[in-house]
Scaffold this motif. Structure first.
Motif, PDB file in Angstrom:
ATOM      1  N   ILE A   1      71.423  73.171  41.196  1.00 36.13           N
ATOM      2  CA  ILE A   1      70.579  73.753  42.246  1.00 36.13           C
ATOM      3  C   ILE A   1      70.908  73.130  43.595  1.00 36.13           C
ATOM      4  O   ILE A   1      71.075  73.840  44.600  1.00 36.13           O
ATOM      5  N   LEU A   2      71.017  71.795  43.633  1.00 38.51           N
ATOM      6  CA  LEU A   2      71.362  71.130  44.894  1.00 38.51           C
ATOM      7  C   LEU A   2      72.739  71.553  45.389  1.00 38.51           C
ATOM      8  O   LEU A   2      72.933  71.759  46.589  1.00 38.51           O
ATOM      9  N   MET A   3      73.686  71.690  44.468  1.00 36.24           N
ATOM     10  CA  MET A   3      75.039  72.093  44.861  1.00 36.24           C
ATOM     11  C   MET A   3      75.030  73.494  45.475  1.00 36.24           C
ATOM     12  O   MET A   3      75.677  73.723  46.500  1.00 36.24           O
ATOM     13  N   VAL A   4      74.292  74.410  44.872  1.00 33.82           N
ATOM     14  CA  VAL A   4      74.218  75.778  45.405  1.00 33.82           C
ATOM     15  C   VAL A   4      73.529  75.775  46.767  1.00 33.82           C
ATOM     16  O   VAL A   4      74.016  76.390  47.720  1.00 33.82           O
ATOM     17  N   LYS A   5      72.401  75.078  46.862  1.00 35.35           N
ATOM     18  CA  LYS A   5      71.672  75.024  48.138  1.00 35.35           C
ATOM     19  C   LYS A   5      72.531  74.477  49.264  1.00 35.35           C
ATOM     20  O   LYS A   5      72.419  74.908  50.406  1.00 35.35           O
ATOM     21  N   GLU A   6      73.386  73.511  48.944  1.00 35.32           N
ATOM     22  CA  GLU A   6      74.201  72.855  49.964  1.00 35.32           C
ATOM     23  C   GLU A   6      75.615  73.433  50.065  1.00 35.32           C
ATOM     24  O   GLU A   6      76.421  72.944  50.854  1.00 35.32           O
ATOM     25  N   GLY A   7      75.928  74.444  49.273  1.00 37.65           N
ATOM     26  CA  GLY A   7      77.247  75.068  49.338  1.00 37.65           C
ATOM     27  C   GLY A   7      78.368  74.150  48.881  1.00 37.65           C
ATOM     28  O   GLY A   7      79.463  74.184  49.441  1.00 37.65           O
ATOM     29  N   LEU A   8      78.097  73.339  47.874  1.00 37.50           N
ATOM     30  CA  LEU A   8      79.086  72.371  47.389  1.00 37.50           C
ATOM     31  C   LEU A   8      79.674  72.823  46.051  1.00 37.50           C
ATOM     32  O   LEU A   8      78.997  73.447  45.252  1.00 37.50           O
ATOM     33  N   ASN A   9      80.916  72.446  45.831  1.00 33.88           N
ATOM     34  CA  ASN A   9      81.497  72.576  44.501  1.00 33.88           C
ATOM     35  C   ASN A   9      81.719  71.154  43.979  1.00 33.88           C
ATOM     36  O   ASN A   9      81.411  70.176  44.662  1.00 33.88           O
TER      37      ASN A   9
ATOM     38  N   TYR B   1      69.835  58.351  36.297  1.00 34.47           N
ATOM     39  CA  TYR B   1      68.775  58.594  37.280  1.00 34.47           C
ATOM     40  C   TYR B   1      69.181  58.084  38.657  1.00 34.47           C
ATOM     41  O   TYR B   1      68.959  58.764  39.663  1.00 34.47           O
ATOM     42  N   ASP B   2      69.809  56.918  38.711  1.00 34.40           N
ATOM     43  CA  ASP B   2      70.213  56.382  40.019  1.00 34.40           C
ATOM     44  C   ASP B   2      71.274  57.256  40.676  1.00 34.40           C
ATOM     45  O   ASP B   2      71.326  57.370  41.895  1.00 34.40           O
ATOM     46  N   GLU B   3      72.116  57.910  39.887  1.00 35.58           N
ATOM     47  CA  GLU B   3      73.106  58.827  40.462  1.00 35.58           C
ATOM     48  C   GLU B   3      72.424  60.074  41.018  1.00 35.58           C
ATOM     49  O   GLU B   3      72.795  60.565  42.093  1.00 35.58           O
ATOM     50  N   ILE B   4      71.423  60.565  40.317  1.00 34.55           N
ATOM     51  CA  ILE B   4      70.687  61.743  40.793  1.00 34.55           C
ATOM     52  C   ILE B   4      69.953  61.411  42.089  1.00 34.55           C
ATOM     53  O   ILE B   4      69.988  62.188  43.044  1.00 34.55           O
ATOM     54  N   THR B   5      69.313  60.248  42.142  1.00 35.25           N
ATOM     55  CA  THR B   5      68.614  59.877  43.374  1.00 35.25           C
ATOM     56  C   THR B   5      69.595  59.637  44.519  1.00 35.25           C
ATOM     57  O   THR B   5      69.288  59.964  45.665  1.00 35.25           O
TER      58      THR B   5
ATOM     59  N   ASP C   1      69.480  61.730  47.941  1.00 33.03           N
ATOM     60  CA  ASP C   1      69.399  61.019  49.216  1.00 33.03           C
ATOM     61  C   ASP C   1      70.566  61.383  50.123  1.00 33.03           C
ATOM     62  O   ASP C   1      70.379  61.656  51.311  1.00 33.03           O
ATOM     63  N   MET C   2      71.747  61.410  49.564  1.00 36.33           N
ATOM     64  CA  MET C   2      72.949  61.727  50.321  1.00 36.33           C
ATOM     65  C   MET C   2      72.856  63.122  50.957  1.00 36.33           C
ATOM     66  O   MET C   2      73.323  63.343  52.073  1.00 36.33           O
ATOM     67  N   LEU C   3      72.212  64.052  50.248  1.00 38.02           N
ATOM     68  CA  LEU C   3      72.095  65.425  50.731  1.00 38.02           C
ATOM     69  C   LEU C   3      70.815  65.672  51.528  1.00 38.02           C
ATOM     70  O   LEU C   3      70.554  66.791  51.958  1.00 38.02           O
ATOM     71  N   GLY C   4      70.012  64.612  51.702  1.00 35.83           N
ATOM     72  CA  GLY C   4      68.810  64.746  52.525  1.00 35.83           C
ATOM     73  C   GLY C   4      67.581  65.200  51.759  1.00 35.83           C
ATOM     74  O   GLY C   4      66.645  65.743  52.353  1.00 35.83           O
ATOM     75  N   TYR C   5      67.538  64.959  50.461  1.00 31.39           N
ATOM     76  CA  TYR C   5      66.394  65.326  49.638  1.00 31.39           C
ATOM     77  C   TYR C   5      65.743  64.063  49.110  1.00 31.39           C
ATOM     78  O   TYR C   5      66.343  62.999  49.075  1.00 31.39           O
ATOM     79  N   GLU C   6      64.503  64.199  48.672  1.00 35.79           N
ATOM     80  CA  GLU C   6      63.841  63.088  48.007  1.00 35.79           C
ATOM     81  C   GLU C   6      63.259  63.591  46.696  1.00 35.79           C
ATOM     82  O   GLU C   6      62.931  64.760  46.556  1.00 35.79           O
TER      83      GLU C   6
END
Length: 71
Positions: A11-19, A51-55, A59-64
């Motif tokens: 979901i984050l990848m799609v929202k941010e246009g990332l592959n 979990y730390d990778e997901i957070t 964070d890197m993409l501007g989400y919490e």
């Protein structure tokens, strides 16, 4: 709704246009760790992000990420 780490990352990848390749590059720049697009794809397919990778990704993409008590 109950979603797993695989779905959250997708979901984050799609929202941010990332592959996977661009996510791996961003993670490598952000953390200094050696992420490749193959390792990112592997973690996505197995839902094996820690979990730390997901957070970190959030964070890197501007989400919490927040936890809410069930009602």
């Amino acid at each position: 709704m109950n979603i797993n780490s695989k779905e959250q990352i997708k979901i984050l990848m799609v929202k941010e246009g990332l592959n996977a390749r661009t996510l791996a590059l961003k993670l490598k720049e952000y953390t200094g760790k050696n992420y490749t697009h193959q390792s990112v794809l592997h973690k996505i397919s197995l839902s094996s992000f820690r979990y730390d990778e997901i957070t970190t990704i959030a964070d890197m993409l501007g989400y919490e990420i927040s936890l809410k008590k069930k009602l």
